[in-house]
Scaffold this motif. Structure first.
Motif, PDB file in Angstrom:
ATOM      1  N   CYS A   1       0.798  -1.168  -0.087  1.00  0.00           N
ATOM      2  CA  CYS A   1      -0.147   0.070   0.172  1.00  0.00           C
ATOM      3  C   CYS A   1       0.895   1.304  -0.122  1.00  0.00           C
ATOM      4  N   LEU A   2       2.045   1.165   0.653  1.00  0.00           N
ATOM      5  CA  LEU A   2       2.943   2.287   0.699  1.00  0.00           C
ATOM      6  C   LEU A   2       3.352   2.597  -0.492  1.00  0.00           C
ATOM      7  N   ILE A   3       3.952   1.461  -1.334  1.00  0.00           N
ATOM      8  CA  ILE A   3       4.423   1.713  -2.873  1.00  0.00           C
ATOM      9  C   ILE A   3       3.353   2.314  -3.468  1.00  0.00           C
ATOM     10  N   LEU A   4       2.334   1.593  -3.621  1.00  0.00           N
ATOM     11  CA  LEU A   4       1.201   2.097  -4.526  1.00  0.00           C
ATOM     12  C   LEU A   4       0.661   3.803  -4.245  1.00  0.00           C
ATOM     13  N   GLY A   5       0.670   4.068  -2.782  1.00  0.00           N
ATOM     14  CA  GLY A   5       0.465   5.414  -2.270  1.00  0.00           C
ATOM     15  C   GLY A   5       1.487   6.280  -3.046  1.00  0.00           C
ATOM     16  N   VAL A   6       2.732   5.988  -2.928  1.00  0.00           N
ATOM     17  CA  VAL A   6       3.875   6.932  -3.320  1.00  0.00           C
ATOM     18  C   VAL A   6       3.670   7.196  -5.031  1.00  0.00           C
ATOM     19  N   ILE A   7       3.423   5.932  -5.660  1.00  0.00           N
ATOM     20  CA  ILE A   7       3.200   5.788  -6.994  1.00  0.00           C
ATOM     21  C   ILE A   7       2.071   6.861  -7.214  1.00  0.00           C
ATOM     22  N   THR A   8       0.845   6.723  -6.610  1.00  0.00           N
ATOM     23  CA  THR A   8      -0.360   7.580  -7.038  1.00  0.00           C
ATOM     24  C   THR A   8      -0.061   9.103  -6.618  1.00  0.00           C
ATOM     25  N   VAL A   9       0.684   9.341  -5.571  1.00  0.00           N
ATOM     26  CA  VAL A   9       1.028  10.730  -5.274  1.00  0.00           C
ATOM     27  C   VAL A   9       1.922  11.238  -6.420  1.00  0.00           C
ATOM     28  N   ALA A  10       3.084  10.551  -6.909  1.00  0.00           N
ATOM     29  CA  ALA A  10       3.927  11.030  -7.824  1.00  0.00           C
ATOM     30  C   ALA A  10       3.285  11.366  -9.194  1.00  0.00           C
ATOM     31  N   ILE A  11       2.344  10.285  -9.751  1.00  0.00           N
ATOM     32  CA  ILE A  11       1.570  10.640 -10.654  1.00  0.00           C
ATOM     33  C   ILE A  11       0.707  11.720 -10.901  1.00  0.00           C
ATOM     34  N   ALA A  12       0.017  11.942  -9.617  1.00  0.00           N
ATOM     35  CA  ALA A  12      -1.094  12.710  -9.430  1.00  0.00           C
ATOM     36  C   ALA A  12      -0.401  14.291  -9.329  1.00  0.00           C
ATOM     37  N   THR A  13       0.780  14.298  -8.812  1.00  0.00           N
ATOM     38  CA  THR A  13       1.457  15.457  -8.846  1.00  0.00           C
ATOM     39  C   THR A  13       2.141  15.970 -10.338  1.00  0.00           C
ATOM     40  N   ALA A  14       2.490  15.002 -11.076  1.00  0.00           N
ATOM     41  CA  ALA A  14       3.116  15.160 -12.089  1.00  0.00           C
ATOM     42  C   ALA A  14       2.047  15.627 -13.445  1.00  0.00           C
ATOM     43  N   THR A  15       0.689  15.006 -13.353  1.00  0.00           N
ATOM     44  CA  THR A  15      -0.310  15.170 -14.131  1.00  0.00           C
ATOM     45  C   THR A  15      -1.166  16.072 -13.877  1.00  0.00           C
ATOM     46  N   ASP A  16      -1.312  16.668 -12.527  1.00  0.00           N
ATOM     47  CA  ASP A  16      -2.374  17.175 -11.879  1.00  0.00           C
ATOM     48  C   ASP A  16      -3.698  16.396 -11.955  1.00  0.00           C
ATOM     49  N   GLY A  17      -3.550  15.309 -11.536  1.00  0.00           N
ATOM     50  CA  GLY A  17      -4.525  14.159 -11.602  1.00  0.00           C
ATOM     51  C   GLY A  17      -5.241  13.955 -10.528  1.00  0.00           C
ATOM     52  N   TRP A  18      -5.258  14.945  -9.410  1.00  0.00           N
ATOM     53  CA  TRP A  18      -5.774  14.767  -7.935  1.00  0.00           C
ATOM     54  C   TRP A  18      -7.142  14.401  -8.127  1.00  0.00           C
ATOM     55  N   HIS A  19      -8.030  15.011  -8.975  1.00  0.00           N
ATOM     56  CA  HIS A  19      -9.115  14.655  -9.175  1.00  0.00           C
ATOM     57  C   HIS A  19      -9.636  13.392  -9.190  1.00  0.00           C
ATOM     58  N   TRP A  20      -8.955  12.781 -10.313  1.00  0.00           N
ATOM     59  CA  TRP A  20      -8.992  11.529 -10.659  1.00  0.00           C
ATOM     60  C   TRP A  20      -8.730  10.509  -9.487  1.00  0.00           C
ATOM     61  N   ALA A  21      -7.579  10.601  -8.742  1.00  0.00           N
ATOM     62  CA  ALA A  21      -7.357   9.890  -7.510  1.00  0.00           C
ATOM     63  C   ALA A  21      -8.449   9.847  -6.689  1.00  0.00           C
ATOM     64  N   TRP A  22      -8.987  11.158  -6.455  1.00  0.00           N
ATOM     65  CA  TRP A  22      -9.904  11.136  -5.222  1.00  0.00           C
ATOM     66  C   TRP A  22     -11.369  10.693  -5.800  1.00  0.00           C
TER      67      TRP A  22
ATOM     68  N   SER B   1      -5.404   1.036  -4.597  1.00  0.00           N
ATOM     69  CA  SER B   1      -5.464   0.428  -5.934  1.00  0.00           C
ATOM     70  C   SER B   1      -6.362   1.115  -6.740  1.00  0.00           C
ATOM     71  N   PHE B   2      -7.559   1.446  -6.378  1.00  0.00           N
ATOM     72  CA  PHE B   2      -8.515   2.423  -7.143  1.00  0.00           C
ATOM     73  C   PHE B   2      -8.103   3.852  -7.424  1.00  0.00           C
ATOM     74  N   ALA B   3      -7.298   4.530  -6.406  1.00  0.00           N
ATOM     75  CA  ALA B   3      -6.939   5.690  -6.515  1.00  0.00           C
ATOM     76  C   ALA B   3      -5.935   5.642  -7.627  1.00  0.00           C
ATOM     77  N   LEU B   4      -4.966   4.623  -7.499  1.00  0.00           N
ATOM     78  CA  LEU B   4      -4.107   4.673  -8.736  1.00  0.00           C
ATOM     79  C   LEU B   4      -4.822   3.942 -10.265  1.00  0.00           C
ATOM     80  N   GLY B   5      -5.814   3.073  -9.996  1.00  0.00           N
ATOM     81  CA  GLY B   5      -6.133   2.818 -11.191  1.00  0.00           C
ATOM     82  C   GLY B   5      -7.193   4.003 -11.946  1.00  0.00           C
ATOM     83  N   ARG B   6      -7.948   4.727 -11.123  1.00  0.00           N
ATOM     84  CA  ARG B   6      -8.445   6.044 -11.771  1.00  0.00           C
ATOM     85  C   ARG B   6      -7.443   6.777 -12.357  1.00  0.00           C
ATOM     86  N   LEU B   7      -6.331   6.929 -11.931  1.00  0.00           N
ATOM     87  CA  LEU B   7      -5.303   7.774 -12.462  1.00  0.00           C
ATOM     88  C   LEU B   7      -4.584   7.287 -13.822  1.00  0.00           C
TER      89      LEU B   7
END
Length: 441
Positions: A59-80, A307-313
């Motif tokens: 979960c920590l690895i998935l969370g870090v990847i999600t935050v990194a992608i959301a920050t790089a793509t401005d995809g916070w809305h999709w993660a939420w 997983s769903f936060a990363l999946g939506r991203l």
């Protein structure tokens, strides 16, 4: 702080999530969905410190990847939006806990287990295979607690290992068709246009091939008459399982509700009704046991949410024109997608990556119609991969449950004789799904 200290507050939060999810089925209010998402975050913040270490790292690895992608793509809305979608699944996990405690209280389960106890030798292994297939459709990993005492702690390690592996094969094949498995719920959310009756029928057909393959590989000396005896011993459980499946199918067919919404709405009503007819004392006891069982699903809720936060991203990225064209230009043949999907989920589970993550990736990556793969076929591909991952995955709950209940080292189950079954039935299953795709497209 100890795990016992958070038991009550975490159960209360999960109960609120279930209640708000139920209201959201009938009233679509963005503020309600957002509130439910915030409560889920609070729940995760409370329980994440007490989940299994392997899941915590994943979960920590998935969370870090999600935050990194959301920050790089401005995809916070999709993660939420992925977190908001996960709230209904959290309610579904609570529903599963109630379903399990209800099934264990029903006399049909006890009659079936007594019937299996009377079987002997190889017949018992066949009985365990068939029994976990039927009961595993609703009890999921809870079925291990029913059949492990039949084998007994005094049995040799080899006998307990053989019995645990037979239970694993039968139970995990049930996920190919049962609407009560998390795999089916996730698949239905990603592929909502696939009718539930179609995936049940196609999954039952594929699972039947799996049962025949297992029978030939592991208990070839058990004749047809003995096999029929083993199947008949589970006759008591067929009516309640069939009734539950029919109610979910009816809700799915005659309403606009999704499969997951039908489960969250219909199953608790059936469970409470069935328990009420057994008396107030039995009803209250089962509800209490369902509440106690919520602690065992904390890790799965945290993993599913990340997983769903990363999946939506990932879905957002794949739907952009540039990435969509790149995926379309891969020109992957349907057989390559089917083989890759099953192998990807199985091999990563073999080294400890949970199938919730890999199933999400497979469903998100290959939904594009340009790949020429029917959505029913894609769903069945993901379910077959989930069945294998649950059978031999180091992080699979089913492997951990079988290891604990039958007192067999986890590594011996994950890397045991079921690897042979996965390899052989993998070819049969992929060929069957490929034939299905040819017929549908």
């Amino acid at each position: 702080m100890r795990a016992e200290d958070i038991k009550t507050p975490s159960n209360i939060l999960l109960g609120i999530i279930w209640f708000l999810s139920l209201i959201s089925i009938f009233v679509d209010l963005p503020i309600l969905t957002m509130l439910n998402g915030l409560i889920l975050i609070a729940y995760i913040s409370l329980v994440v410190w007490f989940i299994r270490r392997s899941l915590k790292i994943l979960c920590l690895i998935l969370g870090v990847i999600t935050v990194a992608i959301a920050t790089a793509t401005d995809g916070w809305h999709w993660a939420w939006s992925g977190i908001e979608k996960a709230t209904l699944f959290s309610a579904f996990f609570g529903t599963l806990s109630l379903l399990r405690s209800t099934a264990e209280a029903r006399p049909e389960i006890q009659r079936a287990s007594l019937s299996v106890e009377r079987l002997s030798g190889a017949e018992r292994d066949s009985g365990l295979l068939v029994g976990t297939f039927f009961l595993g459709s609703t009890l999921i990993v809870g079925v291990m607690a029913i059949f492990a005492p039949i084998v007994g702690e005094k049995a040799s390690l080899e006998s307990r290992k053989n019995a645990a592996e037979a239970c694993q094969r039968g139970m995990c094949l049930a996920c190919l068709w049962s609407p009560f498995w998390v795999a089916m719920a996730i698949s239905s959310e990603h592929l909502p246009n696939v009718p539930l009756w179609q995936i049940i029928l196609s999954g039952l057909s594929l699972a039947t091939l799996g049962l025949i393959t297992a029978q030939i590989l592991y208990t070839p000396r058990v004749g047809l008459r003995a096999l029929l005896r083993a199947i008949i011993s589970f006759y008591p459980v067929l009516p309640p399982v069939t009734l539950t499946a029919l109610v979910v199918l009816a809700l799915n067919g005659f309403t606009t509700l999704s499969t997951l919404q039908c489960l969250v709405l219909g199953v608790p009503a059936l469970c409470v009704t069935g328990l009420a007819f057994m008396g107030l004392e039995k009803l209250l006891r089962s509800l209490k046991e369902a509440g106690a069982g919520l602690g065992t699903i904390q890790g799965e809720i945290v993993l599913l949410t990340t997983s769903f936060a990363l999946g939506r991203l990932l879905q957002f990225l794949l739907e952009t024109e540039e990435n969509g064209n790149w995926m379309s230009n891969l020109s992957l043949a349907p057989y390559a997608i089917i083989c890759f999907g099953v192998a990807f989920m199985t091999l990563l589970a073999f080294i400890g990556i949970h199938q919730i993550v890999t199933l999400t990736i497979v469903l998100v990556a290959f939904t594009n119609p340009s790949f020429g793969i029917d959505q029913l076929v894609l769903m069945q591909t993901g379910l077959l991969g989930w069945a294998f991952a649950s059978m031999i995955g180091l992080s699979a709950v089913s492997v951990a449950a079988a290891s604990t209940m039958f007192r067999v080292p986890l590594e011996q189950l994950a890397y045991g004789s079921n690897v042979k079954f996965v390899f052989i039935f993998g070819f049969i299953g992929v060929a069957t799904i490929l034939l299905m795709n040819e017929m549908l497209t």
